[in-house]
Motif scaffolding. Structure first.
Motif, PDB file in Angstrom:
ATOM      1  N   ALA A  43      -5.904   2.537 -11.411  1.00  0.00           N
ATOM      2  CA  ALA A  43      -6.122   3.987 -11.546  1.00  0.00           C
ATOM      3  C   ALA A  43      -7.164   4.092 -12.992  1.00  0.00           C
ATOM      4  CB  ALA A  43      -4.772   4.684 -11.774  1.00  0.00           C
ATOM      5  N   ALA A  76      -0.893  -1.188 -10.206  1.00  0.00           N
ATOM      6  CA  ALA A  76      -1.474   0.285  -9.796  1.00  0.00           C
ATOM      7  C   ALA A  76      -2.154   1.086 -10.642  1.00  0.00           C
ATOM      8  CB  ALA A  76      -0.188   0.964  -8.933  1.00  0.00           C
ATOM      9  N   TYR A 135      -2.578   3.312  -3.576  1.00  0.00           N
ATOM     10  CA  TYR A 135      -2.532   2.064  -4.226  1.00  0.00           C
ATOM     11  C   TYR A 135      -2.422   0.958  -3.239  1.00  0.00           C
ATOM     12  CZ  TYR A 135       2.657   1.778  -3.895  1.00  0.00           C
ATOM     13  OH  TYR A 135       3.982   1.672  -3.321  1.00  0.00           O
ATOM     14  N   GLN A 153       0.860  -1.016  -0.078  1.00  0.00           N
ATOM     15  CA  GLN A 153       0.054   0.074   0.041  1.00  0.00           C
ATOM     16  C   GLN A 153       1.066   1.365   0.058  1.00  0.00           C
ATOM     17  OE1 GLN A 153      -2.630  -0.554   3.388  1.00  0.00           O
ATOM     18  NE2 GLN A 153      -3.985  -1.677   2.299  1.00  0.00           N
ATOM     19  N   VAL A 163      -0.287   7.074  -5.085  1.00  0.00           N
ATOM     20  CA  VAL A 163       0.021   7.618  -6.456  1.00  0.00           C
ATOM     21  C   VAL A 163      -0.158   9.150  -6.254  1.00  0.00           C
ATOM     22  CG1 VAL A 163      -0.797   7.409  -8.950  1.00  0.00           C
ATOM     23  CG2 VAL A 163      -0.890   5.385  -7.479  1.00  0.00           C
TER      24      VAL A 163
END
Length: 94
Positions: free
Chosen positions: A45, A41, A33, A13, A16
């Motif tokens: 997104a 990731a 993320y 974790q 971003v």
């Protein structure tokens, strides 16, 4: 085969951070993320922000914990717990 709990333990974790056109397309400066690789990731997104961000990401370069990703395949770039992915669209000027 891994259970969902085992997979969750393997995921890192972090944050971003979007800059310039990526920030505008995502509608946020940063978000968390939960992924093991840069590819995961970025896929997440794209799923959260379909549309313009998908197009912008094609032109972006990326830093992972301050290191340029360059031409490395995003599937090979591992993300660290508490790390940061910087999404950098091309910048104009000079």
């Amino acid at each position: 085969m891994f259970t969902k709990t085992e997979l969750r333990k393997q995921m890192a974790q972090g944050t971003v951070r979007y800059w310039a056109a990526a920030k505008a397309a995502a509608g946020t400066a940063e978000e968390p993320y939960d992924a093991t690789t840069l590819a995961e990731a970025l896929d997440a997104a794209r799923g959260r922000h379909p549309g313009e961000l998908v197009r912008v990401l094609r032109r972006c370069s990326f830093l992972v914990d301050g290191d340029p990703v360059g031409t490395r395949e995003h599937e090979t770039v591992r993300l660290a717990e508490g790390g940061t992915v910087e999404v950098l669209p091309p910048f104009a000027g000079g």
